[in-house]
Design a protein around this motif. Structure first.
Motif, PDB file in Angstrom:
ATOM      1  N   GLY A  30       0.836  -1.195   0.000  1.00  0.00           N
ATOM      2  CA  GLY A  30       0.000   0.000   0.000  1.00  0.00           C
ATOM      3  C   GLY A  30       0.872   1.246   0.000  1.00  0.00           C
ATOM      4  N   ASN A  31       0.219   2.375   0.073  1.00  0.00           N
ATOM      5  CA  ASN A  31       0.913   3.661   0.144  1.00  0.00           C
ATOM      6  C   ASN A  31       0.617   4.315   1.480  1.00  0.00           C
ATOM      7  OD1 ASN A  31       2.172   3.941  -2.502  1.00  0.00           O
ATOM      8  ND2 ASN A  31       0.093   4.038  -3.312  1.00  0.00           N
ATOM      9  N   ILE A  32       1.624   4.963   2.061  1.00  0.00           N
ATOM     10  CA  ILE A  32       1.414   5.667   3.327  1.00  0.00           C
ATOM     11  C   ILE A  32       0.785   7.033   3.059  1.00  0.00           C
ATOM     12  CG2 ILE A  32       3.284   4.471   4.528  1.00  0.00           C
ATOM     13  CD1 ILE A  32       5.045   6.932   4.027  1.00  0.00           C
ATOM     14  N   GLY A  33       0.101   7.557   4.060  1.00  0.00           N
ATOM     15  CA  GLY A  33      -0.535   8.861   3.929  1.00  0.00           C
ATOM     16  C   GLY A  33      -2.042   8.743   4.049  1.00  0.00           C
ATOM     17  N   ALA A  34      -2.647   9.730   4.711  1.00  0.00           N
ATOM     18  CA  ALA A  34      -4.087   9.706   4.967  1.00  0.00           C
ATOM     19  C   ALA A  34      -4.913   9.628   3.692  1.00  0.00           C
ATOM     20  CB  ALA A  34      -4.474  10.948   5.775  1.00  0.00           C
ATOM     21  N   GLU A  35      -4.399  10.216   2.613  1.00  0.00           N
ATOM     22  CA  GLU A  35      -5.175  10.253   1.369  1.00  0.00           C
ATOM     23  C   GLU A  35      -5.294   8.890   0.703  1.00  0.00           C
ATOM     24  OE1 GLU A  35      -0.990  11.741   0.097  1.00  0.00           O
ATOM     25  OE2 GLU A  35      -2.186  11.467   1.917  1.00  0.00           O
ATOM     26  N   TYR A  36      -4.486   7.920   1.151  1.00  0.00           N
ATOM     27  CA  TYR A  36      -4.499   6.591   0.527  1.00  0.00           C
ATOM     28  C   TYR A  36      -5.195   5.519   1.372  1.00  0.00           C
ATOM     29  CZ  TYR A  36      -0.895   8.550  -2.534  1.00  0.00           C
ATOM     30  OH  TYR A  36      -0.208   9.327  -3.433  1.00  0.00           O
ATOM     31  N   ILE A  37      -5.552   5.841   2.611  1.00  0.00           N
ATOM     32  CA  ILE A  37      -6.023   4.820   3.553  1.00  0.00           C
ATOM     33  C   ILE A  37      -7.160   3.975   3.008  1.00  0.00           C
ATOM     34  CG2 ILE A  37      -7.177   4.477   5.773  1.00  0.00           C
ATOM     35  CD1 ILE A  37      -5.547   6.776   6.891  1.00  0.00           C
ATOM     36  N   HIS A  38      -8.149   4.606   2.386  1.00  0.00           N
ATOM     37  CA  HIS A  38      -9.353   3.893   1.966  1.00  0.00           C
ATOM     38  C   HIS A  38      -9.386   3.608   0.464  1.00  0.00           C
ATOM     39  CE1 HIS A  38     -10.876   4.383   5.982  1.00  0.00           C
ATOM     40  NE2 HIS A  38     -10.745   5.700   5.905  1.00  0.00           N
ATOM     41  N   THR A  39      -8.229   3.636  -0.173  1.00  0.00           N
ATOM     42  CA  THR A  39      -8.188   3.383  -1.618  1.00  0.00           C
ATOM     43  C   THR A  39      -8.059   1.894  -1.919  1.00  0.00           C
ATOM     44  OG1 THR A  39      -5.776   3.640  -1.710  1.00  0.00           O
ATOM     45  CG2 THR A  39      -7.098   5.632  -2.007  1.00  0.00           C
ATOM     46  N   ARG A  40      -8.457   1.523  -3.124  1.00  0.00           N
ATOM     47  CA  ARG A  40      -8.386   0.120  -3.543  1.00  0.00           C
ATOM     48  C   ARG A  40      -6.940  -0.381  -3.539  1.00  0.00           C
ATOM     49  NH1 ARG A  40     -12.232   2.600  -6.928  1.00  0.00           N
ATOM     50  NH2 ARG A  40     -14.326   1.690  -6.720  1.00  0.00           N
ATOM     51  N   GLY A 161      -8.833   4.652 -19.882  1.00  0.00           N
ATOM     52  CA  GLY A 161      -8.030   5.799 -19.483  1.00  0.00           C
ATOM     53  C   GLY A 161      -8.203   6.198 -18.029  1.00  0.00           C
ATOM     54  N   GLN A 162      -9.042   5.461 -17.300  1.00  0.00           N
ATOM     55  CA  GLN A 162      -9.327   5.816 -15.909  1.00  0.00           C
ATOM     56  C   GLN A 162      -8.713   4.847 -14.893  1.00  0.00           C
ATOM     57  OE1 GLN A 162     -11.094   8.688 -15.017  1.00  0.00           O
ATOM     58  NE2 GLN A 162     -10.756   9.081 -17.202  1.00  0.00           N
ATOM     59  N   GLN A 163      -7.786   4.012 -15.351  1.00  0.00           N
ATOM     60  CA  GLN A 163      -7.245   2.975 -14.462  1.00  0.00           C
ATOM     61  C   GLN A 163      -6.589   3.555 -13.212  1.00  0.00           C
ATOM     62  OE1 GLN A 163      -4.999  -0.242 -16.249  1.00  0.00           O
ATOM     63  NE2 GLN A 163      -3.622  -0.382 -14.489  1.00  0.00           N
ATOM     64  N   ILE A 164      -5.748   4.547 -13.374  1.00  0.00           N
ATOM     65  CA  ILE A 164      -5.022   5.102 -12.227  1.00  0.00           C
ATOM     66  C   ILE A 164      -5.982   5.710 -11.206  1.00  0.00           C
ATOM     67  CG2 ILE A 164      -3.377   6.866 -11.478  1.00  0.00           C
ATOM     68  CD1 ILE A 164      -1.857   6.432 -14.079  1.00  0.00           C
ATOM     69  N   SER A 165      -6.948   6.494 -11.689  1.00  0.00           N
ATOM     70  CA  SER A 165      -7.898   7.114 -10.762  1.00  0.00           C
ATOM     71  C   SER A 165      -8.777   6.061 -10.100  1.00  0.00           C
ATOM     72  CB  SER A 165      -8.760   8.151 -11.489  1.00  0.00           C
ATOM     73  OG  SER A 165      -9.487   7.547 -12.543  1.00  0.00           O
ATOM     74  N   TYR A 166      -9.035   4.966 -10.790  1.00  0.00           N
ATOM     75  CA  TYR A 166      -9.840   3.880 -10.209  1.00  0.00           C
ATOM     76  C   TYR A 166      -9.055   3.165  -9.110  1.00  0.00           C
ATOM     77  CZ  TYR A 166     -12.351  -0.570  -9.859  1.00  0.00           C
ATOM     78  OH  TYR A 166     -13.014  -1.674  -9.393  1.00  0.00           O
ATOM     79  N   VAL A 167      -7.832   2.799  -9.408  1.00  0.00           N
ATOM     80  CA  VAL A 167      -7.003   2.082  -8.435  1.00  0.00           C
ATOM     81  C   VAL A 167      -6.737   2.939  -7.204  1.00  0.00           C
ATOM     82  CG1 VAL A 167      -4.702   1.130  -8.027  1.00  0.00           C
ATOM     83  CG2 VAL A 167      -5.918   0.571 -10.128  1.00  0.00           C
ATOM     84  N   LEU A 168      -6.490   4.224  -7.421  1.00  0.00           N
ATOM     85  CA  LEU A 168      -6.212   5.131  -6.310  1.00  0.00           C
ATOM     86  C   LEU A 168      -7.477   5.785  -5.758  1.00  0.00           C
ATOM     87  CD1 LEU A 168      -2.917   6.850  -7.549  1.00  0.00           C
ATOM     88  CD2 LEU A 168      -3.176   4.986  -5.903  1.00  0.00           C
ATOM     89  N   GLY A 169      -8.628   5.321  -6.253  1.00  0.00           N
ATOM     90  CA  GLY A 169      -9.896   5.833  -5.761  1.00  0.00           C
ATOM     91  C   GLY A 169     -10.396   5.017  -4.575  1.00  0.00           C
ATOM     92  N   GLU A 170     -11.386   5.540  -3.880  1.00  0.00           N
ATOM     93  CA  GLU A 170     -11.936   4.856  -2.711  1.00  0.00           C
ATOM     94  C   GLU A 170     -13.032   3.877  -3.127  1.00  0.00           C
ATOM     95  OE1 GLU A 170     -13.041   7.488   0.424  1.00  0.00           O
ATOM     96  OE2 GLU A 170     -11.031   8.358   0.580  1.00  0.00           O
TER      97      GLU A 170
END
Length: 208
Positions: A30-40, A161-170
């Motif tokens: 995973g990635n550290i940081g509050a913005e990543y906690i609930h992401t896929r 074209g939305q793969q990155i936003s999907y993976v890093l989305g909640e």
């Protein structure tokens, strides 16, 4: 003098080094940081957080990550959440494998997978990185792709074209509702891996 002999034997046994085959490194990506906690993309962290919560453990800040130790029926599980960010996950995993003298076959990497339906578990003994930057880093640092990995399906329900936003989305609301049961099942699979081995775990949990 018999009791002295028994005492000597007991002390000797206690000082013997732990069997490396009974020690495991369970690494959630995973990635550290509050913005990543609930992401896929952080499902690896989330699975290990579930295990730590269930067993009343605590994360400790250590070199290259957060670490917790879990004892299970004679096994020692080193739980690891790398703080290197996803793209450098291999650095933390190699460090802790070497530090704890854990064989690669006792490593289990928990990660997300776009090619699997949401919540589906797929455990494998080896495989390619599949374009996953975390797995790519691990393969580079360990100089092999032969290590067990636990892939948690996040599906591929995104537009072109939305793969990155999907993976890093909640997670969406439907996924959030189903996630607790899937996390519990994932924790069961981790325990099974350490107690019964890879083959039995694959047979019991793959596709479930």
């Amino acid at each position: 003098m018999k009791w002295l002999t028994n005492l000597f034997t007991s002390n000797k046994e206690e000082k013997e080094p732990a069997d490396p085959m009974k020690k495991f490194l369970i690494a959630g990506l995973g990635n550290i940081g509050a913005e990543y906690i609930h992401t896929r993309h952080n499902i690896g962290f989330k699975v290990l957080d579930r295990l730590v919560q269930q067993e009343g453990l605590e994360w400790q800040t250590a070199k290259l990550g957060a670490v917790a130790e879990y004892k299970l029926k004679g096994r020692t599980l080193i739980l690891l959440k790398p703080n290197t960010f996803m793209n450098l996950s291999g650095k933390a995993i190699k460090y802790w494998l070497d530090k704890e003298n854990i064989p690669k076959e006792n490593l289990l990497v928990v990660t997300d997978d776009l090619n699997i339906p949401f919540g589906t578990i797929r455990i494998k003994a080896k495989g390619s990185d599949g374009g996953h930057n975390g797995l790519k880093s691990i393969q580079q640092l360990l100089s092999t792709s032969d290590y067990p990995r636990f892939r948690f399906g996040i599906s591929d329900e995104f537009k072109k074209g939305q793969q990155i936003s999907y993976v890093l989305g909640e997670w969406d609301e439907e996924e959030k509702a189903k996630l607790p049961e899937r996390l519990d099942k994932s924790v069961e699979a981790i325990k099974e891996f350490t107690l019964s081995g890879l083959a039995n775990t694959m047979s019991t949990f793959n596709g479930k």
